[in-house]
Design an enzyme around this catalytic site. Structure first.
Site, PDB file in Angstrom:
ATOM      1  N   LEU A   1      51.077  71.325 -24.344  1.00  0.00           N
ATOM      2  CA  LEU A   1      52.160  72.120 -24.919  1.00  0.00           C
ATOM      3  C   LEU A   1      53.510  71.587 -24.468  1.00  0.00           C
ATOM      4  O   LEU A   1      53.711  71.282 -23.287  1.00  0.00           O
ATOM      5  CB  LEU A   1      52.042  73.590 -24.491  1.00  0.00           C
ATOM      6  N   ASP A   2      54.422  71.469 -25.413  1.00  0.00           N
ATOM      7  CA  ASP A   2      55.818  71.231 -25.075  1.00  0.00           C
ATOM      8  C   ASP A   2      56.363  72.517 -24.450  1.00  0.00           C
ATOM      9  O   ASP A   2      55.802  73.603 -24.652  1.00  0.00           O
ATOM     10  CB  ASP A   2      56.581  70.862 -26.354  1.00  0.00           C
ATOM     11  N   LYS A   3      57.432  72.427 -23.703  1.00  0.00           N
ATOM     12  CA  LYS A   3      58.016  73.630 -23.087  1.00  0.00           C
ATOM     13  C   LYS A   3      59.079  74.266 -23.970  1.00  0.00           C
ATOM     14  O   LYS A   3      58.943  75.416 -24.412  1.00  0.00           O
ATOM     15  CB  LYS A   3      58.629  73.297 -21.723  1.00  0.00           C
ATOM     16  N   THR A   4      60.117  73.512 -24.263  1.00  0.00           N
ATOM     17  CA  THR A   4      61.274  74.076 -24.960  1.00  0.00           C
ATOM     18  C   THR A   4      60.932  74.415 -26.404  1.00  0.00           C
ATOM     19  O   THR A   4      60.511  73.558 -27.175  1.00  0.00           O
ATOM     20  CB  THR A   4      62.453  73.090 -24.922  1.00  0.00           C
TER      21      THR A   4
ATOM     22  N   VAL B   1      50.799  70.961 -29.023  1.00  0.00           N
ATOM     23  CA  VAL B   1      51.695  71.929 -29.641  1.00  0.00           C
ATOM     24  C   VAL B   1      53.123  71.508 -29.372  1.00  0.00           C
ATOM     25  O   VAL B   1      53.496  71.264 -28.225  1.00  0.00           O
ATOM     26  CB  VAL B   1      51.472  73.353 -29.073  1.00  0.00           C
TER      27      VAL B   1
END
Length: 695
Positions: free
Chosen positions: A384-387, A584
């Protein structure tokens, strides 16, 4: 064209047409895509018409007459055939004259079986033994051996079952198309003279201003230019609660204005709205063969000829080798012929896949193909990306602290910091400036403003030079010390970005900014763990921030300072022959990793044509919990696929055994064929009602 019988006929016919290069069949949507040479279209249309079918070219500018309207079913004729078949049965059991029994049977066969015979003759003429050919041979054989009542009843039952099956398939076929009914037919459009007029929604063009009253459905995608309201976006995003909308906010076609009245500027014509793109994408996905479907297609090519060969052997070998009566042997072979058609087996997969795709789209999950719906259940890791994925993607100021600011200064240190920040376009500076504006502060005029790349900004207020920037800038100015570094470390360990204000001789204030975590992120991660999926966060932010966010939401592993190529390497490191990895993201920097992952999930795709067109799975809103819903739906679809294949094959095996041993009648053979088709269609349609929400 909704069954492999028609596909095989067309495929064989077009194989001999000069200029035809490739064929792609979408039986659920009744669409055939032909790759052909220039000038071959007329020959293709003529070849299909020779099969007693009516092709309608869908390409723009194709010269062809519109397809005729579907003929209504003559239920009186079907009902009459049933009555005649029943009377023939009664006459036979009552010991009536053979001539009367035969006449009633022939009348029943002619009433409902002419089309079956016509289709069967076309199939035989083209070297294909489809269900119509097999049924025609079986009924004719029953007549020739004197089984008049049974021949009539078999033809009647076959036609009734075919009609029921067609209705069931129509329900699956039109499930996604039902979304079109959500969009209104008309809209209230502002005219050039300023008046308002009701116009067809299909005529709306970008730039037009449309007014929406409370309770109305929105006719096209657009941007609000005047007014506020709460909009029910569930048809597009699957969100259960209305979303507050104000000026400059986007709205989507088919969503519902629940309260206030507003005006919006159209941004997409009717054929290019988010809703239209969703429907188009799902229809394309329906046409793509899922792994199970490809296996079934290959299996059916072997299965049908094998069963026909067995039927021929059953008809000939027992009388020749063991002296069994020809009557009994031929009767068994006729039953085998009826059972031989693989329709139930072939239909079982696309019906289930289409139902799963439609169920997902109704929940705001757009799946770009059956392969992803099937493979989703096998995901072991999710990166997963964070932002914008785990967090809101909009940094906000969380801390503001005076440090060594003189009490007699003309302006508060916080106001100086906000005034400098307002001149920068960096997200951290913007967060500081936005907080001051929302508090009603009047920002100061800044002179000699200078951006200091990688460090911060500087500028003059009332002739005094001030600097606003990160720890590196404070060290360059010589104002850093152990106490300041400790405070930087403390705030950064909480996942915050820290900047300081200095006048060149001392630090005046500290400000901390953080991208806040979405309230649903921790629940989504816990849901994924409950489904047996491990999680990995990949972010370009610094490692302390990455680890702080990971601890907050419960992620298994976190990596910071990730460039796009680093994210790609991380995905490749998790890939293995027996490990499926998902990714994601919502940004350009996630594209390489999204492409390399087994399944790429795009966040917040509503209104974003590129995301809808390129993602494997597009989540129409920013709710990460929908991935858990996707995984449950994938697993439910797999269960239904297994059930359908077991049903179709199991019923066939049982009745084939009964037919070979002489215990299956022609009636039973009809139920074995069409009954199995009805069962798998009904079972597949259960997915439309399934609501596998996250716990």
């Amino acid at each position: 064209m909704d069954c492999p019988t028609e596909e095989t006929l067309i495929r064989k016919k077009l194989a001999g047409v000069d200029g035809v290069h490739a064929l792609d069949f979408n039986l659920m949507q009744r669409i055939l895509t032909v790759v052909h040479a220039d000038g071959a279209l007329d020959r293709i249309i003529a070849a299909i018409k020779s099969l007693d079918m009516t092709p309608e070219p869908l390409a723009d500018g194709a010269a062809a007459a519109p397809a005729p309207a579907a003929k209504a079913v003559n239920w009186w004729l079907i009902g009459g055939a049933g009555v005649l078949a029943a009377l023939s049965e009664f006459s036979h059991f009552a010991g009536g004259p053979l001539l009367l029994t035969a006449a009633l049977a022939v009348a029943a066969i002619l009433a409902c079986g002419v089309s079956t015979y016509r289709k069967g003759w076309i199939a035989v003429r083209n070297g294909n033994l489809n269900i119509n050919a097999l049924m025609s041979i079986a009924v004719t054989g029953a007549v020739l051996i004197g089984q008049w009542p049974e021949a009539a009843m078999v033809m009647f039952l076959f036609n009734v079952a075919e009609l029921i099956e067609a209705r069931s398939l129509d329900r699956a076929r039109n499930a996604v198309r039902g979304l079109l009914d959500l969009a209104p037919d008309t809209a209230t459009l502002r005219q050039p003279d300023g008046t308002w007029a009701e116009v067809p929604a299909a005529s709306l063009q970008p730039g037009g201003i449309v007014r929406v009253r409370p309770g109305e459905r929105i006719a096209a995608d657009g941007i609000i230019v005047n007014g506020t309201s709460a909009v029910d976006q569930s048809p597009i995003t699957g969100e259960s609660l209305p979303v507050e909308k104000a000026q400059d906010d986007p709205v989507f076609a088919a969503t519902i204005n629940t309260s206030g009245s507003f005006e919006y500027r159209v941004t997409a014509a009717a054929g290019n709205t988010t809703l239209a793109r969703i429907i188009h994408a799902v229809e394309q996905a329906q046409g793509a063969r899922a792994p199970t479907q490809r296996f079934i297609d290959r299996f059916s090519r072997i299965y049908t000829p094998a069963v026909v060969a067995v039927a021929a052997a059953v008809a000939v070998l027992p009388p020749l080798l063991w002296g069994q009566p020809w009557f009994d042997a031929i009767y068994r072979a006729l039953a085998l012929l009826i059972i031989a058609c693989p329709c139930a087996l072939v239909i079982s997969t696309p019906v289930s896949i289409v139902s799963g795709l439609t169920a997902a789209s109704r929940r705001g999950i757009l799946i770009k193909g059956g392969v992803y719906l099937e493979e989703g259940r096998n995901l072991k890791w999710l990166a997963l990306d964070k932002t914008g994925t785990l967090t809101h993607g909009k940094p906000v100021q969380t801390d503001l602290q005076d440090w060594d600011a003189p009490a007699q200064d003309r302006h508060p240190a916080a106001l100086i910091a906000a005034s400098l920040a307002a001149r920068s376009d960096h997200p951290v500076s913007l967060a500081v400036a936005t907080t001051a504006r929302e508090a009603g502060s009047a920002l100061l005029e800044v002179d000699a403003f200078t951006a200091l790349p990688g460090r911060g900004v500087s500028g003059q207020l009332d002739g005094q030079t001030y600097h606003l920037g990160n720890r590196r800038l404070m060290r360059e100015l010589g104002v850093s010390n152990a106490t300041l570094d400790a405070r930087f470390d403390e705030l950064e360990s909480q996942g915050k970005s820290v900047i300081a204000l200095s006048d060149g001789s001392r630090v005046l204030a500290l400000a901390a900014v953080a991208d806040t975590v979405k309230p649903t992120s921790a629940q989504a991660i816990a849901d994924l763990h409950g489904l047996g999926v491990r999680t990995l966060m990949l972010t370009g932010d610094n490692t302390p921030t990455a680890q702080a966010i990971a601890r907050q939401v419960g992620i298994d592993e976190a990596r910071g300072d990730q460039l796009p190529e680093d994210k790609l390497t991380a995905i490749e490191g998790k890939l293995a022959p027996d490990v499926r990895v998902g990714m994601v993201g919502d940004g350009i920097n996630d594209a390489p990793a999204l492409a390399r992952a087994d399944i790429g999930f795009a966040m917040g795709a509503a209104g974003t044509g590129t995301a809808i067109e390129t993602a494997d799975v597009a989540l129409m809103d920013d709710d990460l919990r929908k991935i858990g819903t996707f995984l449950r739906l994938s697993r439910a679809t797999h269960r239904v696929l297994v059930q359908n294949i077991a049903l179709a094959l199991g019923i066939k095996v049982v009745f084939l055994a009964l037919a070979v041993t002489g215990h299956a009648t022609l009636w039973m053979a009809v139920f074995a064929d069409v009954g199995a088709s009805l069962l798998v269609v009904a079972n597949g349609l259960r997915l439309l009602r399934a609501a596998p929400a996250s716990r």
